[in-house]
Motif scaffolding. Structure first.
Motif, mmCIF file in Angstrom:
data_model
loop_
_atom_site.group_PDB
_atom_site.id
_atom_site.type_symbol
_atom_site.label_atom_id
_atom_site.label_comp_id
_atom_site.label_asym_id
_atom_site.label_seq_id
_atom_site.Cartn_x
_atom_site.Cartn_y
_atom_site.Cartn_z
ATOM 1 N N TYR A 178 53.382 17.132 47.418
ATOM 2 C CA TYR A 178 52.159 17.446 48.526
ATOM 3 C C TYR A 178 52.610 17.337 49.987
ATOM 4 O O TYR A 178 51.896 17.620 50.795
ATOM 5 N N THR A 179 53.927 16.878 50.192
ATOM 6 C CA THR A 179 54.363 17.139 51.589
ATOM 7 C C THR A 179 55.327 18.219 51.767
ATOM 8 O O THR A 179 56.182 18.463 50.874
ATOM 9 N N GLU A 193 49.760 2.368 53.354
ATOM 10 C CA GLU A 193 49.659 3.837 53.627
ATOM 11 C C GLU A 193 49.171 4.257 54.903
ATOM 12 O O GLU A 193 48.140 3.606 55.334
ATOM 13 N N ASN A 207 58.210 15.755 47.772
ATOM 14 C CA ASN A 207 56.939 15.256 47.211
ATOM 15 C C ASN A 207 56.169 16.663 46.825
ATOM 16 O O ASN A 207 56.309 17.290 47.889
ATOM 17 N N GLN A 247 50.570 -0.936 48.150
ATOM 18 C CA GLN A 247 51.016 0.309 48.897
ATOM 19 C C GLN A 247 50.359 0.076 50.432
ATOM 20 O O GLN A 247 49.241 -0.215 50.494
HETATM 21 N N1 PHE Z 1 52.608 8.663 47.806
HETATM 22 C C1 PHE Z 1 53.821 8.484 48.361
HETATM 23 C C2 PHE Z 1 54.372 7.484 47.572
HETATM 24 O O1 PHE Z 1 54.007 6.947 46.613
HETATM 25 C C3 PHE Z 1 54.020 8.154 49.696
HETATM 26 C C4 PHE Z 1 53.640 9.088 50.792
HETATM 27 C C5 PHE Z 1 52.199 9.154 51.183
HETATM 28 C C6 PHE Z 1 54.381 10.191 50.875
HETATM 29 C C7 PHE Z 1 52.001 10.241 52.120
HETATM 30 C C8 PHE Z 1 54.065 11.293 51.907
HETATM 31 C C9 PHE Z 1 52.804 11.173 52.181
HETATM 32 O O2 PHE Z 1 55.497 6.905 47.566
#
Ligand code: PHE
Length: 518
Positions: A432-433, A394, A430, A392
């Motif tokens: 968390y967002t 990020e 998500n 990933q």
């Molecule tokens: N963790 C998410 C994923 O696995 C990506 C992401 C990171 C989304 C940070 C929002 C904020 O796809």
């Protein structure tokens, strides 16, 4: 035989008295064999050779058949005239073919060779001229046909077709001689001892020959693309996060991100859990705030003002926000189980690291930009485009006064640096967002919109327990490293990129990547 070919060419050439010679003189040999002999003679200037391309007409199997046995019409006429008449329905068996019967009959009528008498055919003449057969025989002998209209018709009926013939016009060269002596490639000790070196013919060095490929190390295509991404991040003022831990607690991978404990992503089917050891120690308060990234120049870090991390409180606040609600959120309202958060997992996203780093940032909150590119693990069914582990890319940006419009604008700049310009944003979810957006780009090669990333603004339920200021906003986004790499190098099966099926040649010969506009 092929070994001796240069001498055969020479003797034919001598016999032909220096005029012309084409490779037709060697009907049994392949073009490649002849060419290599000619090349050898030509490079020593024994001969000159000019390569000619010419078109020949050749007969197909059907054409060959007619050239031998006569046209379909003629075959039908022979039968009718031999028997003095023939029932139409008997034609297929008598001629041995329904096609011959059908087309032969039609030809006979057209040429006025037979006429119809009730259900039979009777001859109208006692001699016919089978022009088709004669013309096909002409093609067979001369490789062409003067009657252009007939030739066109034969090609249409697939009796004949064009064939490209490669030929050489060969003539004597400067060093012509009747004999081509095999040249020695090495001067040996025996030659020196016997004195043979005085008379042997040594093969001249070929300074134009390509050298053998020099073996050298090569970056894997994924590493090449990774380098490109790192440069973009550094160029935009990001610091790299320390990602050297594949094993995480459920706490950092999920709970701290406000992912509820019954979320499907935490199922065994999606996440790999570690069995030995099965659980981690509870997080401890770290008295030495040391591994937060260095401060940016604008916002000097002053040790004295730094808050000391208190995991105990953080731990309790994460529990509170899940279980009972806090910070103005009603929470998920379920009994939060500390044991679940201590289970060890192979991290499913690098957002676990981002979360850890944001938690550290809360000691001395200030605008910051972090990135990472590393491996993550998911319990996926492996197929053409999925592996159970991938990489990933990020990024997170923390600052005051950030807006969703700013995130969209940032994404346009970030992806623009990779040559990806045509972006679309789709609302997504998500835990968390909020808001969250999937990022799509139109792929000219694949002629469709492809998802290139996931993003959003981290929720207060995630940031406030860390102790980050209420007015601090944080963007986060992630994408896989494999997808742009596969698109860039035209790989359709991920197993050609990673794993035991990877061809080393593929790795060694691929150029460094430029994620540019193509
Ligand atoms: N963790 C998410 C994923 O696995 C990506 C992401 C990171 C989304 C940070 C929002 C904020 O796809």
């Amino acid at each position: 035989m092929a070994e001796d070919l240069p001498n055969q060419v020479l003797s034919k050439l001598a016999a032909a008295d220096g005029t012309l010679l084409t490779s037709e003189a060697f009907p049994d040999l392949s073009f490649v064999t002849i060419k290599s002999a000619i090349d050898r003679l030509r490079s020593r200037e024994f001969i000159t050779a000019e390569q000619l391309d010419k078109i020949e007409v050749t007969l197909t199997k059907d054409g060959e058949d007619i050239a031998q046995k006569g046209s379909f019409g003629a075959r039908v006429f022979q039968l009718v005239s031999q028997m003095g008449g023939l029932k139409i329905k008997d034609l297929p068996t008598k001629t041995g073919s329904a096609t011959v019967a059908k087309f032969g009959q039609a030809d006979c009528f057209k040429n006025k060779w037979v006429k119809k008498d009730g259900d039979s055919l009777t001859p109208l003449t006692d001699h016919i001229d089978d022009k088709v057969q004669k013309q096909l025989q002409e093609i067979s002998q001369t490789k062409t046909l003067k009657d252009a209209a007939a030739l066109k018709e034969f090609k249409k009926r697939e009796y004949a077709s064009d064939r490209k013939v490669l030929d050489f016009r060969i003539a004597k060269g400067k060093n012509f001689s009747n004999e081509f002596v095999k040249e020695e490639t090495d001067l040996t000790a025996e030659m020196l001892a016997s004195g043979a070196w005085k008379t042997v013919k040594l093969k001249p060095y070929n300074f134009k020959a390509k050298g053998a490929p020099t073996p050298s190390g090569a970056l894997h295509p994924l590493n090449k693309v990774r380098e490109e991404f790192r440069d973009i991040f550094f160029e935009m003022g990001f610091e790299e996060m320390p990602t050297n831990r594949f094993v995480e607690t459920g706490f950092w991978n999920f709970d701290a991100l406000f992912v509820p404990q019954q979320h499907p992503a935490r199922d065994l089917q999606d996440t790999f859990y570690i069995s030995d050891p099965p659980r981690a120690d509870p997080p401890r308060d770290d008295p030495q705030p040391s591994d937060a990234p260095l401060p940016t120049t604008k916002h000097k870090r002053s040790k004295s003002k730094e808050k000391v991390l208190n995991y105990d409180q953080y731990w309790k606040d994460v529990r509170a926000v899940h279980q009972d609600g806090k910070y103005g959120s009603i929470g998920y309202r379920y009994p939060w189980d500390p044991e679940e958060s201590l289970r060890l997992v192979l991290r499913t996203h690098t957002t676990a690291i981002s979360t850890y780093m944001l938690h550290k940032l809360a000691r001395n909150p200030r605008p910051a930009r972090y990135f990472s590119i590393d491996r993550v693990f998911r319990n996926e069914t492996v197929d053409q485009t999925h592996l159970a582990e991938f990489h990933q890319v990020e990024g997170v940006i923390a600052d005051y006064g950030l807006t969703l419009g700013g995130l969209i604008g940032f994404m346009e700049i970030f992806f623009g640096k990779m040559g990806i310009t045509n972006l679309r944003f789709k609302p997504a979810y998500n835990p968390y967002t909020e808001p969250s957006m999937e990022i799509f780009s139109y792929h000219e090669g694949l002629k469709k919109w492809v998802e290139i990333g996931n993003s959003g603004m981290f929720r207060p339920e995630m940031l406030e327990p860390m102790g980050l200021p209420k007015d601090m906003r944080i963007y986060g986004w992630g994408l896989s490293l494999e997808r742009p790499t596969m698109i860039k190098y035209g790989v359709s099966n991920i197993r050609e990129l990673l794993g035991h099926k990877v061809d080393l040649n593929f790795i060694e010969t691929n150029p460094a990547v430029r994620l540019d506009k193509d």
